[in-house]
Design a protein around this motif. Structure first.
Motif, PDB file in Angstrom:
ATOM      1  N   ASP A  47       0.840  -1.185   0.000  1.00 30.19           N
ATOM      2  CA  ASP A  47       0.000   0.000   0.000  1.00 30.19           C
ATOM      3  C   ASP A  47       0.880   1.242   0.000  1.00 30.19           C
ATOM      4  N   SER A  48       0.697   2.107  -1.014  1.00 31.39           N
ATOM      5  CA  SER A  48       1.529   3.306  -1.110  1.00 31.39           C
ATOM      6  C   SER A  48       1.325   4.240   0.068  1.00 31.39           C
ATOM      7  N   GLY A  49       0.217   4.075   0.792  1.00 33.39           N
ATOM      8  CA  GLY A  49      -0.050   4.938   1.941  1.00 33.39           C
ATOM      9  C   GLY A  49       0.564   4.435   3.227  1.00 33.39           C
ATOM     10  N   ALA A  50       1.129   3.243   3.219  1.00 37.27           N
ATOM     11  CA  ALA A  50       1.717   2.669   4.432  1.00 37.27           C
ATOM     12  C   ALA A  50       3.167   2.296   4.165  1.00 37.27           C
ATOM     13  N   ARG A  51       4.068   2.863   4.951  1.00 35.20           N
ATOM     14  CA  ARG A  51       5.487   2.570   4.798  1.00 35.20           C
ATOM     15  C   ARG A  51       6.061   2.171   6.148  1.00 35.20           C
ATOM     16  N   PHE A  52       5.856   0.914   6.508  1.00 26.74           N
ATOM     17  CA  PHE A  52       6.385   0.419   7.764  1.00 26.74           C
ATOM     18  C   PHE A  52       7.903   0.280   7.705  1.00 26.74           C
ATOM     19  N   LEU A  53       8.422   0.005   6.508  1.00 26.16           N
ATOM     20  CA  LEU A  53       9.856  -0.217   6.329  1.00 26.16           C
ATOM     21  C   LEU A  53      10.353   0.579   5.134  1.00 26.16           C
ATOM     22  N   ASN A  54      11.604   1.021   5.207  1.00 23.23           N
ATOM     23  CA  ASN A  54      12.222   1.644   4.047  1.00 23.23           C
ATOM     24  C   ASN A  54      13.375   0.777   3.556  1.00 23.23           C
ATOM     25  N   GLN A  55      14.036   1.215   2.506  1.00 25.70           N
ATOM     26  CA  GLN A  55      15.100   0.397   1.913  1.00 25.70           C
ATOM     27  C   GLN A  55      16.254   0.171   2.877  1.00 25.70           C
ATOM     28  N   MET A  56      16.548   1.168   3.711  1.00 22.31           N
ATOM     29  CA  MET A  56      17.636   0.988   4.672  1.00 22.31           C
ATOM     30  C   MET A  56      17.282  -0.087   5.703  1.00 22.31           C
ATOM     31  N   ASP A  57      16.005  -0.131   6.124  1.00 27.44           N
ATOM     32  CA  ASP A  57      15.570  -1.171   7.052  1.00 27.44           C
ATOM     33  C   ASP A  57      15.792  -2.556   6.459  1.00 27.44           C
ATOM     34  N   VAL A  58      15.412  -2.713   5.190  1.00 29.68           N
ATOM     35  CA  VAL A  58      15.569  -4.010   4.522  1.00 29.68           C
ATOM     36  C   VAL A  58      17.052  -4.346   4.352  1.00 29.68           C
ATOM     37  N   ARG A  59      17.855  -3.345   4.018  1.00 31.32           N
ATOM     38  CA  ARG A  59      19.291  -3.569   3.861  1.00 31.32           C
ATOM     39  C   ARG A  59      19.921  -4.053   5.173  1.00 31.32           C
ATOM     40  N   MET A  60      19.502  -3.467   6.294  1.00 27.28           N
ATOM     41  CA  MET A  60      20.043  -3.879   7.582  1.00 27.28           C
ATOM     42  C   MET A  60      19.628  -5.303   7.938  1.00 27.28           C
ATOM     43  N   LEU A  61      18.388  -5.686   7.567  1.00 28.85           N
ATOM     44  CA  LEU A  61      17.955  -7.067   7.775  1.00 28.85           C
ATOM     45  C   LEU A  61      18.765  -8.020   6.909  1.00 28.85           C
ATOM     46  N   LEU A  62      18.991  -7.608   5.673  1.00 28.55           N
ATOM     47  CA  LEU A  62      19.684  -8.453   4.699  1.00 28.55           C
ATOM     48  C   LEU A  62      21.135  -8.704   5.094  1.00 28.55           C
ATOM     49  N   THR A  63      21.778  -7.689   5.664  1.00 29.73           N
ATOM     50  CA  THR A  63      23.211  -7.776   5.986  1.00 29.73           C
ATOM     51  C   THR A  63      23.471  -8.022   7.458  1.00 29.73           C
ATOM     52  N   GLU A  64      22.434  -8.419   8.221  1.00 31.19           N
ATOM     53  CA  GLU A  64      22.601  -8.656   9.654  1.00 31.19           C
ATOM     54  C   GLU A  64      23.184  -7.419  10.333  1.00 31.19           C
ATOM     55  N   ASN A  65      22.492  -6.274  10.085  1.00 29.10           N
ATOM     56  CA  ASN A  65      22.914  -4.980  10.650  1.00 29.10           C
ATOM     57  C   ASN A  65      24.340  -4.599  10.262  1.00 29.10           C
ATOM     58  N   GLY A  66      24.708  -4.959   9.038  1.00 30.85           N
ATOM     59  CA  GLY A  66      26.027  -4.602   8.522  1.00 30.85           C
ATOM     60  C   GLY A  66      27.099  -5.625   8.799  1.00 30.85           C
ATOM     61  N   GLY A  67      26.783  -6.668   9.534  1.00 31.21           N
ATOM     62  CA  GLY A  67      27.782  -7.683   9.865  1.00 31.21           C
ATOM     63  C   GLY A  67      28.167  -8.550   8.680  1.00 31.21           C
ATOM     64  N   ASP A  68      27.279  -8.629   7.686  1.00 34.42           N
ATOM     65  CA  ASP A  68      27.544  -9.406   6.475  1.00 34.42           C
ATOM     66  C   ASP A  68      27.242  -8.504   5.282  1.00 34.42           C
ATOM     67  N   PRO A  69      28.158  -7.639   4.898  1.00 37.25           N
ATOM     68  CA  PRO A  69      27.871  -6.580   3.915  1.00 37.25           C
ATOM     69  C   PRO A  69      27.493  -7.073   2.517  1.00 37.25           C
ATOM     70  N   LEU A  70      27.905  -8.265   2.135  1.00 43.90           N
ATOM     71  CA  LEU A  70      27.559  -8.907   0.858  1.00 43.90           C
ATOM     72  C   LEU A  70      28.258  -8.291  -0.347  1.00 43.90           C
ATOM     73  N   LEU A  71      28.412  -6.983  -0.380  1.00 46.37           N
ATOM     74  CA  LEU A  71      29.071  -6.346  -1.532  1.00 46.37           C
ATOM     75  C   LEU A  71      30.494  -6.877  -1.669  1.00 46.37           C
TER      76      LEU A  71
END
Length: 258
Positions: A47-71
């Protein structure tokens, strides 16, 4: 002799049609095996009217809060299923898909939860006790509030909406359909401020104009009840919104007012 040569040439062409794509796939796989991750490409649907998460939130989940940077990691060494599981641990996310593209990117597609209603705790006199609570989606599943965003959605209260098992019953399905109706009907969306349901599923509606409390009964046959109420609003309440404080449509074929 010519026929034999023509047959051999035809067989060769057909073989090439099979060999070339397989070779291309093999070359692509070989390239991906040595290629390193160039970027994380994240898209968030919902829903474009609801933004519970942003891209940075997802990035932090993906990289374990930066512990696994992946790049810079080799793509063949990246476990995509593990990345999906990291993201799915967040209850604000409904669906997630992680894959790699030919440009060397790890692509993350996330669908966030969509709230049907928000449950709030209330005291006996109906006052809100705190800002704590949870959201309910259209499947009757609970998910937590967001620390960064509060969705503008229908408020519900009462023990019925705080019992996840009841939300999966037949009564729960009817109640969810009632909430969906309130979210989509322009008149009732503007008029109903809160829905309260006790442990038996008996519903009370709190209104905006007139500050009435409507005894609705259960959600069963909710459409005909709202039709009766609409007629009553148009013919009676529209003349004096404060005329009645309690309205009951829980009994069949009648409206009781005080």
């Amino acid at each position: 002799m010519l026929r034999k040569f023509g047959y051999s040439w035809l067989l060769l062409k057909r073989s090439l049609w099979l060999i070339l794509p397989i070779a291309g796939i093999g070359m692509a796989e070989s390239r991906l095996g040595t290629q390193r991750c160039n970027d994380l490409v994240i898209t968030i649907e919902g829903d474009s009217g609801a933004r519970f998460l942003n891209q940075m939130d997802v990035r932090m989940l993906l990289t374990e809060n930066g512990g696994d940077p992946l790049l810079g990691n080799r793509l063949k060494d990246v476990a995509l299923n593990d990345l999906e599981n990291r993201i799915r641990r967040n209850k604000l996310i409904k669906k997630c898909q992680v894959y790699r593209d030919l440009r060397g990117n790890i692509v993350v597609e996330v669908e966030q939860e969509r709230p049907l209603a928000r449950w709030i705790g209330t005291s006996r006199n109906g006052e809100t006790q705190s800002t704590a609570g949870h959201y309910i989606n259209d499947e009757g599943v609970f998910f937590p509030l967001s620390e960064s965003y509060s969705a503008r959605t229908l408020l519900v209260s009462g023990s019925f909406f705080n019992d996840s098992k009841k939300m999966q019953t037949t009564e729960g399905l009817s109640t969810r359909e009632l909430l969906q109706f309130l979210n989509t009907d322009p008149f009732w969306k503007a008029q109903v401020a809160q829905v309260d349901a006790d442990k038996e599923g008996e519903i009370h509606l709190l209104t905006v104009l007139g500050d009435q409390r409507i005894e609705f009964g259960t959600a069963e046959d909710y459409q005909s009840k709202f039709k009766k109420l609409r007629v009553f609003y148009d013919k009676v309440l529209s003349q004096d919104w404060s005329r009645f404080k309690r309205i009951s449509v829980k009994f069949q074929d009648q409206i009781v007012c005080e």
